[in-house]
Design an enzyme around this catalytic site. Sequence first.
Site, mmCIF file in Angstrom:
data_model
loop_
_atom_site.group_PDB
_atom_site.id
_atom_site.type_symbol
_atom_site.label_atom_id
_atom_site.label_comp_id
_atom_site.label_asym_id
_atom_site.label_seq_id
_atom_site.Cartn_x
_atom_site.Cartn_y
_atom_site.Cartn_z
ATOM 1 N N ASP A 37 4.708 -11.928 -12.672
ATOM 2 C CA ASP A 37 4.715 -13.375 -12.479
ATOM 3 C C ASP A 37 5.791 -14.051 -13.317
ATOM 4 O O ASP A 37 6.385 -15.041 -12.881
ATOM 5 C CB ASP A 37 3.349 -13.965 -12.811
ATOM 6 C CG ASP A 37 2.403 -13.936 -11.615
ATOM 7 O OD1 ASP A 37 2.897 -13.817 -10.483
ATOM 8 O OD2 ASP A 37 1.177 -14.036 -11.818
ATOM 9 N N HIS A 41 0.823 -1.206 0.000
ATOM 10 C CA HIS A 41 0.000 0.000 0.000
ATOM 11 C C HIS A 41 0.863 1.264 0.000
ATOM 12 O O HIS A 41 0.587 2.224 -0.716
ATOM 13 C CB HIS A 41 -0.905 0.021 1.236
ATOM 14 C CG HIS A 41 -1.975 -1.025 1.205
ATOM 15 N ND1 HIS A 41 -1.777 -2.280 1.698
ATOM 16 C CD2 HIS A 41 -3.236 -0.987 0.738
ATOM 17 C CE1 HIS A 41 -2.885 -2.980 1.552
ATOM 18 N NE2 HIS A 41 -3.786 -2.222 0.964
ATOM 19 N N CYS A 63 2.359 -5.529 -19.565
ATOM 20 C CA CYS A 63 1.508 -4.876 -18.566
ATOM 21 C C CYS A 63 2.043 -5.034 -17.144
ATOM 22 O O CYS A 63 1.404 -4.585 -16.190
ATOM 23 C CB CYS A 63 0.085 -5.408 -18.647
ATOM 24 S SG CYS A 63 -0.062 -7.191 -18.356
ATOM 25 N N GLU A 88 2.951 -15.088 -18.795
ATOM 26 C CA GLU A 88 3.485 -14.907 -17.450
ATOM 27 C C GLU A 88 4.057 -16.201 -16.879
ATOM 28 O O GLU A 88 4.527 -16.230 -15.740
ATOM 29 C CB GLU A 88 2.393 -14.362 -16.517
ATOM 30 C CG GLU A 88 1.106 -15.152 -16.558
ATOM 31 C CD GLU A 88 -0.034 -14.467 -15.837
ATOM 32 O OE1 GLU A 88 0.223 -13.672 -14.918
ATOM 33 O OE2 GLU A 88 -1.197 -14.739 -16.187
#
Length: 577
Positions: free
Chosen positions: A461, A194, A508, A437
């Site tokens: 990933d 966060h 991405c 990925e």
Amino acid sequence: MSLWLSGIGVSRGIAIARVQKVHGGDLDVPEYTLAAADVGDEVQRFLDAHGLAKAQLREVRERIPEGTPGDIAAFIDTHILMMDDRSITDATITHIRNARINAEAALLRTRDALISVFEQMDDAYLRTRRDDVEHVCSRILRILLKSDRQLCARGEQGEPTVVVADDVTPADIILLAQQQVAAFVTEYGGPLSHTAILARSLGIPAVVGLRDARRLLRDNETVIVDGETGHVLADPDELALSFYRDKQRKHARHRAGLVRLKGRDAISRDGVPIRLLANIELPEDARIAEEAGAQGVGLYRTEFLYMNRKELPSEDEQYEAYARIVSAVSGTITIRTLDLGADKQVDSGRSHGPLPTNPALGLRAIRLCLKEPELFRVQVRALLRASSHGRVQIMLPMISNLQEFCQASALIESAREELRAEGKPFAPDVPIGAMIEVPAAAIAAPMLARHARFFSIGTNDLIQYTLAIDRVDDEVNYLYDPLHPAVLHLIRHTIESGRSAGIPVAMCGEMAGDPRFTRLLLALGLTDFSMHPNNILEIKQIVVESDVAKLRAAMQDALERKDPQELRERIALLDQL
């Protein structure tokens, strides 16, 4: 004497200010047995604390200024929704009544049980949602323990400070940002935490994962925080101060100059057009992405429609959600199908069996959708219906072989036939692509490219699976290395396979939005970058200053190097071209 510390730099910028330590995580939670007559009062004490915590979050939400990026408000909205989730309140009240224990201890049991579920999740981004549970429960705990405190980003002289903590909640980050905090340094967290995400969105320098920071740094001592390199220098001498003040001024001029790029196309010095796309989660993010110059959306995640609820979302509910986001995007939007795993319950009481030993390698993403075809069918029908409102692409996550892609494509075609028979509108040609990925998919990219309409490389990933490390795990995330030769060869192989087959290849993952890797990716042949909207102008500036032909020639030479260190040295030279 100066002290040099290293953590993980997650938000660029230089801060020079005094330390303010926050003892956020030091909660001493007692546990004691209640008399039977006191149980009802204890339940009410918990509910009162819960209500006050929710009111505090709503107050923070109301104080967020208009025009603030949607992902900032979304953190607080998520916590407010979590407050309303009965899995927290009901479980805690049950512990109080059944075990006859105090509210603090009961809430701790609830928190630990929920966190254990999130820690089993396979998707690194979703796994960090455990922090939401931690922060929501900690807010209630502080009220119960009467240790709730008001944070202040200002020192004794009223100047901004560097907040040093074990971790900082989203609500605290927003309040401190409004007080113009100089920087954040936390002991825990990684690039997906966060603190990292919010600090980047708010443009605040931040270093995370700096173990023992509160022990090593003293209150009120001057520190330099470099949010790009992850370095923290305590008690700097005049030479260091002079160097970093100059770097600070250059960074400020650099940020101010980015505004001029808003209306400019992302075309390299030698005329190569580059597509800059955005990763978004909320309809309001589409507006922010367009303002930053995004040419479309390269990744829209759909998992949040399925989480923190007892029942699966219906087709109509999903259609309405997708239609809103598709209508808000002027360019192409790539929507990723469900990327949840068998370790998560997505409806009331239904489970897919015992928790797997290693969920990252288990029944997840496209594997789960193929095993539960009705789950997939409902989502695909909603996506196809939403395609009538804009330019939609459907992306399949965690493809590892051609058979999976063909099975999923057949189910999508079946959904098309159903909608056609029912007379429901949908776009006649919705491209279906594969997310690369898994190393197996990257190696088999030439075969997949004959069937997929596009590729999108998910570096988060891909790097983890290639190097066999979990970057959310603080014990091993130092091994997360985007420049590992194996990773670079897989990326180049995927891009070249797409080019040979005549299909577009995007990226991405976080690597696409990291300025440190932009020239490297251009050198590898990438032309479609998808990232957080806040990074678009930064990446665009590097693109327009680059000569792609020279970069690609230099990269070909670099990849022929056998020694990993020599390869790194050659890659470092790309920034000079």
